[in-house]
Design a protein around this motif. Structure first.
Motif, PDB file in Angstrom:
ATOM      1  N   LYS A 292      -0.814 -30.640 -27.250  1.00  0.00           N
ATOM      2  CA  LYS A 292      -0.268 -29.326 -26.884  1.00  0.00           C
ATOM      3  C   LYS A 292      -0.745 -28.919 -25.486  1.00  0.00           C
ATOM      4  O   LYS A 292       0.028 -28.378 -24.688  1.00  0.00           O
ATOM      5  N   ASN A 293      -2.008 -29.183 -25.174  1.00  0.00           N
ATOM      6  CA  ASN A 293      -2.530 -28.898 -23.831  1.00  0.00           C
ATOM      7  C   ASN A 293      -1.805 -29.728 -22.784  1.00  0.00           C
ATOM      8  O   ASN A 293      -1.455 -29.219 -21.717  1.00  0.00           O
ATOM      9  N   PHE A 294      -1.577 -31.006 -23.085  1.00  0.00           N
ATOM     10  CA  PHE A 294      -0.855 -31.882 -22.161  1.00  0.00           C
ATOM     11  C   PHE A 294       0.542 -31.321 -21.909  1.00  0.00           C
ATOM     12  O   PHE A 294       0.998 -31.261 -20.760  1.00  0.00           O
ATOM     13  N   GLU A 295       1.211 -30.899 -22.977  1.00  0.00           N
ATOM     14  CA  GLU A 295       2.553 -30.325 -22.850  1.00  0.00           C
ATOM     15  C   GLU A 295       2.551 -29.048 -22.016  1.00  0.00           C
ATOM     16  O   GLU A 295       3.512 -28.773 -21.291  1.00  0.00           O
ATOM     17  N   THR A 296       1.477 -28.275 -22.095  1.00  0.00           N
ATOM     18  CA  THR A 296       1.362 -27.069 -21.262  1.00  0.00           C
ATOM     19  C   THR A 296       1.346 -27.463 -19.788  1.00  0.00           C
ATOM     20  O   THR A 296       2.018 -26.829 -18.958  1.00  0.00           O
ATOM     21  N   GLY A 297       0.605 -28.501 -19.450  1.00  0.00           N
ATOM     22  CA  GLY A 297       0.589 -28.987 -18.068  1.00  0.00           C
ATOM     23  C   GLY A 297       1.977 -29.395 -17.607  1.00  0.00           C
ATOM     24  O   GLY A 297       2.390 -29.085 -16.485  1.00  0.00           O
ATOM     25  N   VAL A 298       2.713 -30.091 -18.477  1.00  0.00           N
ATOM     26  CA  VAL A 298       4.074 -30.537 -18.143  1.00  0.00           C
ATOM     27  C   VAL A 298       4.993 -29.333 -17.938  1.00  0.00           C
ATOM     28  O   VAL A 298       5.762 -29.285 -16.962  1.00  0.00           O
ATOM     29  N   LYS A 299       4.914 -28.346 -18.833  1.00  0.00           N
ATOM     30  CA  LYS A 299       5.778 -27.161 -18.717  1.00  0.00           C
ATOM     31  C   LYS A 299       5.521 -26.420 -17.405  1.00  0.00           C
ATOM     32  O   LYS A 299       6.463 -26.063 -16.687  1.00  0.00           O
ATOM     33  N   TYR A 300       4.248 -26.173 -17.117  1.00  0.00           N
ATOM     34  CA  TYR A 300       3.928 -25.449 -15.888  1.00  0.00           C
ATOM     35  C   TYR A 300       4.354 -26.243 -14.658  1.00  0.00           C
ATOM     36  O   TYR A 300       4.804 -25.669 -13.661  1.00  0.00           O
ATOM     37  N   GLN A 301       4.215 -27.555 -14.720  1.00  0.00           N
ATOM     38  CA  GLN A 301       4.652 -28.370 -13.596  1.00  0.00           C
ATOM     39  C   GLN A 301       6.158 -28.237 -13.394  1.00  0.00           C
ATOM     40  O   GLN A 301       6.623 -28.074 -12.268  1.00  0.00           O
ATOM     41  N   MET A 302       6.921 -28.283 -14.485  1.00  0.00           N
ATOM     42  CA  MET A 302       8.376 -28.178 -14.357  1.00  0.00           C
ATOM     43  C   MET A 302       8.792 -26.781 -13.896  1.00  0.00           C
ATOM     44  O   MET A 302       9.664 -26.646 -13.041  1.00  0.00           O
ATOM     45  N   TYR A 303       8.171 -25.746 -14.448  1.00  0.00           N
ATOM     46  CA  TYR A 303       8.511 -24.389 -14.007  1.00  0.00           C
ATOM     47  C   TYR A 303       8.329 -24.248 -12.495  1.00  0.00           C
ATOM     48  O   TYR A 303       9.174 -23.669 -11.807  1.00  0.00           O
ATOM     49  N   HIS A 304       7.225 -24.770 -11.999  1.00  0.00           N
ATOM     50  CA  HIS A 304       6.925 -24.592 -10.582  1.00  0.00           C
ATOM     51  C   HIS A 304       7.682 -25.571  -9.699  1.00  0.00           C
ATOM     52  O   HIS A 304       7.944 -25.283  -8.535  1.00  0.00           O
ATOM     53  N   ALA A 305       8.088 -26.709 -10.265  1.00  0.00           N
ATOM     54  CA  ALA A 305       8.989 -27.605  -9.534  1.00  0.00           C
ATOM     55  C   ALA A 305      10.313 -26.879  -9.283  1.00  0.00           C
ATOM     56  O   ALA A 305      10.846 -26.906  -8.160  1.00  0.00           O
ATOM     57  N   LEU A 306      10.818 -26.225 -10.313  1.00  0.00           N
ATOM     58  CA  LEU A 306      12.066 -25.471 -10.164  1.00  0.00           C
ATOM     59  C   LEU A 306      11.908 -24.310  -9.189  1.00  0.00           C
ATOM     60  O   LEU A 306      12.809 -24.031  -8.387  1.00  0.00           O
ATOM     61  N   ALA A 307      10.755 -23.645  -9.249  1.00  0.00           N
ATOM     62  CA  ALA A 307      10.498 -22.546  -8.307  1.00  0.00           C
ATOM     63  C   ALA A 307      10.472 -23.068  -6.872  1.00  0.00           C
ATOM     64  O   ALA A 307      11.016 -22.428  -5.961  1.00  0.00           O
ATOM     65  N   LEU A 308       9.872 -24.236  -6.665  1.00  0.00           N
ATOM     66  CA  LEU A 308       9.823 -24.811  -5.312  1.00  0.00           C
ATOM     67  C   LEU A 308      11.225 -25.172  -4.814  1.00  0.00           C
ATOM     68  O   LEU A 308      11.562 -24.910  -3.652  1.00  0.00           O
ATOM     69  N   VAL A 309      12.041 -25.763  -5.681  1.00  0.00           N
ATOM     70  CA  VAL A 309      13.417 -26.088  -5.285  1.00  0.00           C
ATOM     71  C   VAL A 309      14.161 -24.801  -4.947  1.00  0.00           C
ATOM     72  O   VAL A 309      14.870 -24.726  -3.935  1.00  0.00           O
TER      73      VAL A 309
END
Length: 125
Positions: A37-54
């Protein structure tokens, strides 16, 4: 600057897909539920901020300091937050948890918050 932010956002997004699949298919068998679950949190935050950067690469001219700071904090914060979580989770598999990464995660979270803060004021200041 626009192209750099877009490229980093796209790389973060692609890596989030790879890490998410890695977690769902390989790590699921090696990690306990809480660690996964912690690993998945890292993935979610990474994707959210990848989209924010785009998003900001397309809508910011990067002529203001607040715009550049938004990108910087999203890039650095994502790296520190998500990748420290990945390191903590992966190192726990072998029983040698890299505990020095623990304090890095909240530092990354603070940088992400600052990115959102500067995004919020970017059109005001």
């Amino acid at each position: 600057m626009k192209d750099t932010v877009l490229t980093i956002g796209a790389c973060y997004g692609g890596l989030a897909v790879i890490f998410g699949a890695f977690g769902a298919h390989i790590l699921k068998k090696k990690m306990n539920t809480e660690t996964l679950k912690n690993f998945e949190t890292g993935v979610k935050y990474q994707m959210y901020h990848a989209l924010a950067l785009v998003f900001i690469s397309q809508f910011f001219a990067f002529t203001k300091t607040t715009e550049s700071l938004t990108a910087f904090f999203f890039i650095a914060g994502t790296f520190l937050f998500s990748f420290s979580i990945y390191g903590l989770c992966l190192s726990s598999i072998g029983g040698k948890k890299l505990k020095f990464l623990g304090p890095i995660t909240p530092l990354g979270g603070m940088l992400l918050f600052l990115g959102w803060f500067f995004l919020a004021i970017s059109k005001v200041v």
